[in-house]
Design a protein around this motif. Sequence first.
Motif, short mmCIF file in Angstrom:
data_model
loop_
_atom_site.label_atom_id
_atom_site.label_comp_id
_atom_site.label_asym_id
_atom_site.label_seq_id
_atom_site.Cartn_x
_atom_site.Cartn_y
_atom_site.Cartn_z
N SER A 178 1.02 5.59 -0.20
CA SER A 178 0.24 6.82 0.02
C SER A 178 1.12 8.01 -0.33
O SER A 178 2.19 8.19 0.25
N ARG A 213 0.86 -1.20 0.00
CA ARG A 213 0.00 0.00 0.00
C ARG A 213 0.89 1.24 0.00
O ARG A 213 1.77 1.38 0.85
N ASN A 234 -7.44 0.47 -4.33
CA ASN A 234 -7.23 1.40 -3.22
C ASN A 234 -7.19 0.70 -1.87
O ASN A 234 -6.67 1.24 -0.90
N ASN A 235 -7.81 -0.48 -1.82
CA ASN A 235 -7.75 -1.22 -0.56
C ASN A 235 -7.44 -2.69 -0.86
O ASN A 235 -7.32 -3.09 -2.03
N ILE A 250 -4.04 7.06 -2.47
CA ILE A 250 -3.68 5.72 -2.00
C ILE A 250 -3.77 4.74 -3.16
O ILE A 250 -4.77 4.69 -3.87
N THR A 251 -2.71 4.01 -3.33
CA THR A 251 -2.69 2.91 -4.32
C THR A 251 -2.18 1.65 -3.63
O THR A 251 -1.44 1.71 -2.64
#
Length: 449
Positions: free
Chosen positions: A105, A103, A311-312, A110-111
Amino acid sequence: MYKILPKLIAVCYLGACSQVSALTVDEYTDALLQNHPYFLQLSLAEKAALVGEKVALTYTDWSLVSSFSNTNNDLNTTVYKVSAKKTVAKTGAIVSLNHSWGRNSLDGVITGENITSIDYSQPLLQNRNGLNNKLSADIATIEIAAQSVSRIEQTEVFISNKIKRLIDLALAQEKEKIYRQQLKLTLVQFELAENKLKHALIDQSDFLSEMDAKFRAEQQWLQSQSELALLKQELAALANIQESEMVIEFDLYQQHDIVQVDSESILPNLRVMQQIQIERQKLLRQKQSLEDKLLPSINLSFGLSTQGEGNNYFDGFSNQDQFWRMGVDVSYPLGQNKAMLNLVQSDISLARLNARQREVEINTKQQIGTLVLQVKFLRKTMEISQDQIQIAEDKVQEEERKFENARGQKSLLISTQKALNLMRLSFAQTAASYQKNIVEYRSTIDLLL
């Protein structure tokens, strides 16, 4: 093993007589096996070998690794990783499962990246079929057989030594009885000398000789009592039984028909040779892996991966790309000095073991032949001793008839009785040596237990 029925015998020891139940050899050895910690150690060693094999086989278990990392800079990065790996026992292949979530930021954006993969690596030359992976497990399996044979062999050696001590105890019981009888005869002889001295039938020097004989007889009886007491204490402590119960019933004079064996044919089946063969199996198995490590390492690899962004974490499982890979990894170290030296050491170990085997064969053959001859000569000596005892008994009977008919002297009767006791003592000592050689012979050819 010796089979003797128990019975009640009267034992006079240190001047006190009591009725005790005599132990047979089998009863005593059973008590040893149940109570002596030596046999517990042997049993635990065998159990440890079984556990060791299970431990060695754990190399095929799945191993799990996980990690977490976080980097704080312009690009705030957090990475989670988890992987599992397993070795396939039959093929030596390695299966790996990997999963990671990364992850990032940056400026509030956020990627993330979600990667899952499975890899399979199969050795084609070195470590083919998992040869080197199995080394510890194979050695552990051989060790189980080694411990099993060792336990039986060490048990037989221990029991053999203790049976010989039981024979010493049986002989000590005989000696104590004979020396007690000798002392009684010597005391009667001393009383006769005192009466003769009073009537001036002997001079002072003859009387002093009789007194010296009395002291020596007392000393011999005390020594026989001491030897008997020490043996009873030793053997009772070993079997954890009461010293007062340590009375052995053992027929010192029983003759045995020993099993005639061909040394050449029996040698391979003896435990001492089996132990060498098991040790050879270990060395040959180790050499097999050492030779395998001289080969190039060639591994065929397959892999399948999926990769997705989101994103998550769960978004990363959508819109995933899949790809597969295949390759061959080849490696070969330049200069195999260490591997070659290890192989040379292995050959030396095998050569030393072969030399030790020849030495054991020579010593065992010689020991069997020597014991057979000793048993034969001792048996012949026992037969001669029996004839001598018969003659001595006839002499005693003749002196008794003379004394009863007032044609003989009591001192001569006592002398023949003492001579008979000494012959019986010599017979008992020869018989004890005979029985010990029988035990040693049976132990040598693995027929004692």
